[in-house]
Design a protein around this motif. Structure first.
Motif, PDB file in Angstrom:
ATOM      1  N   ARG A 212      -1.813  -7.882  -3.845  1.00  8.08           N
ATOM      2  CA  ARG A 212      -0.436  -7.883  -3.341  1.00  8.08           C
ATOM      3  C   ARG A 212       0.507  -8.624  -4.285  1.00  8.08           C
ATOM      4  N   ARG A 213       0.053  -9.753  -4.807  1.00 11.22           N
ATOM      5  CA  ARG A 213       0.885 -10.534  -5.728  1.00 11.22           C
ATOM      6  C   ARG A 213       1.192  -9.743  -6.994  1.00 11.22           C
ATOM      7  N   LEU A 214       0.191  -9.057  -7.523  1.00 14.33           N
ATOM      8  CA  LEU A 214       0.398  -8.260  -8.730  1.00 14.33           C
ATOM      9  C   LEU A 214       1.347  -7.101  -8.451  1.00 14.33           C
ATOM     10  N   GLU A 215       1.222  -6.485  -7.264  1.00 15.99           N
ATOM     11  CA  GLU A 215       2.102  -5.374  -6.903  1.00 15.99           C
ATOM     12  C   GLU A 215       3.548  -5.840  -6.747  1.00 15.99           C
ATOM     13  N   GLN A 216       3.733  -7.074  -6.314  1.00 13.41           N
ATOM     14  CA  GLN A 216       5.090  -7.601  -6.172  1.00 13.41           C
ATOM     15  C   GLN A 216       5.818  -7.609  -7.511  1.00 13.41           C
ATOM     16  N   LYS A 217       5.052  -7.803  -8.603  1.00  7.90           N
ATOM     17  CA  LYS A 217       5.641  -7.802  -9.938  1.00  7.90           C
ATOM     18  C   LYS A 217       5.589  -6.423 -10.582  1.00  7.90           C
ATOM     19  N   GLY A 218       5.036  -5.446  -9.849  1.00  5.24           N
ATOM     20  CA  GLY A 218       4.942  -4.102 -10.390  1.00  5.24           C
ATOM     21  C   GLY A 218       3.939  -3.962 -11.505  1.00  5.24           C
ATOM     22  N   GLU A 219       2.935  -4.821 -11.527  1.00  9.54           N
ATOM     23  CA  GLU A 219       1.940  -4.799 -12.592  1.00  9.54           C
ATOM     24  C   GLU A 219       0.712  -4.013 -12.154  1.00  9.54           C
ATOM     25  N   ASN A 220       0.370  -2.993 -12.933  1.00 11.89           N
ATOM     26  CA  ASN A 220      -0.821  -2.195 -12.678  1.00 11.89           C
ATOM     27  C   ASN A 220      -1.950  -2.705 -13.574  1.00 11.89           C
TER      28      ASN A 220
END
Length: 352
Positions: A212-220
């Motif tokens: 979830r944290r990575l998705e918040q930054k849009g990082e795949n």
């Protein structure tokens, strides 16, 4: 945002097939066919909006799920919707729409996998609406409601689920697959692969929070980065090397590892760490070195034994004519002869 049921303005989308017959807005609803528990949902609507509150995307999703009750991923649902209903959508939009659908209580999901494909299975506890046809009804050639103001767009393949070539998947599709595999990890999986981390309380909750944290930054972030990062952290704990920049021992490993992975999507390689793959290559190289040494030692021993067993006449016969005008020590000449003539035969079990 998800759109209401009324026709889209995009020219290509105007020729799409609707995933709903719009029966509730085109003719009176026959309550006797729906059952008593459904009656309170069938209310008048305005501007072509669904009286049950479903958006266009939600209706399309439900239509697909009615027909495809095998394992299916978010990206597959999105592509089926775009192919058959000409509704532009994304995996993220599908996921969000499904999250809102789950709150209604008529749809349940469970994690599942077949081979390398990992996704969800869906089951309906109750029919959300009898006017949302199954996906197969759309394929029958008799769609309940079609817009025809413009020429039909180029048709998409009928079966996205049958695709075998996935080289052209978008980055987001790859991330969705990676994310599904990470989310499929169980507490037992984590205890098995990273026992030290699990012993401090690291588990599936942390994995999902990292995602979830990575998705918040849009990082795949590739799942391999996260899994390798967990290997690095496990190694540090095992060897007592989990320390901060000042060299102080980390007292709360779970928070430390979570923070690094959630921010970077990767846990740095510790000094002295050797991965299993790297160790396997090192072991293979060492095995080859040992094999070469053993062969050379055997050759030397066999040669010494052969020379020691030669009679005087055999020695003279071998050495005769070997010098070719140059003085070569007898021992060297005999060893050269052994390597050229005798050793290959011994390697082949004495066969010429």
């Amino acid at each position: 945002m998800e759109s209401p049921i009324h026709p889209l303005t995009n020219k290509c989308r105007q020729s799409r097939i609707e995933a709903c017959s719009h029966a509730c807005t085109h003719k009176p609803v026959d309550f006797s066919m729906l059952g008593g528990k459904e009656n309170n949902m069938d209310l008048p609507s305005r501007s072509g909006r669904c009286p049950r509150g479903f958006s266009t995307l939600q209706i399309a999703i439900l239509s697909v799920l009615k027909a495809h009750q095998q394992i299916i991923t978010y990206w597959q649902i999105a592509e089926l919707i775009m192919a058959h209903y000409k509704i532009t959508t994304t995996e993220g939009a599908v996921r969000g729409a499904l999250e809102r659908i789950y709150r209604r209580g008529f749809l349940i999901r469970s994690r599942a996998a077949v081979g390398s494909l990992k996704g969800n299975r869906y089951a309906f506890v109750a029919d959300p609406c009898p006017y949302i046809p199954t996906y197969s009804a759309m394929e029958s050639g008799n769609p309940p409601h079609t817009h025809s103001e413009t020429e039909e767009c180029e048709s998409a393949p009928l079966s996205i689920l049958e695709k075998k070539d996935r080289k052209n998947l978008s980055v987001s599709s790859q991330w969705e697959e990676d994310k599904n595999q990470l989310e499929s990890l169980t507490e037992e999986d984590i205890k098995f692969h990273w026992p030290k981390l699990a012993g401090f309380g690291f588990g599936t909750d942390q994995i999902r929070q990292i995602i979830r944290r990575l998705e918040q930054k849009g990082e795949n972030v590739p799942r391999a980065n996260i899994l390798t990062g967990l290997d690095h952290a496990e190694w540090e704990l095992k060897h007592g090397q989990m320390k901060d920049a000042e060299g102080l021992e980390i007292k709360q490993p779970v928070n430390w590892v979570f923070r690094i992975l959630a921010k970077q999507g990767y846990y740095p390689r510790p000094s002295g760490y050797i991965s299993p793959q790297e160790q396997a290559e090192l072991d293979a190289a060492e095995e080859q070195r040992r094999l070469i040494t053993a062969r050379e030692e055997r050759l030397k021993t066999e040669c010494n034994a052969w020379i020691a067993g030669l009679s005087f006449d055999e020695r003279i016969a071998i050495l005769k004519g070997k010098n070719n005008g140059f003085h070569i020590p007898d021992n060297v000449a005999l060893r050269n002869y052994f390597r050229a003539e005798i050793w290959p035969k011994l390697q082949n079990g004495g066969v010429e």
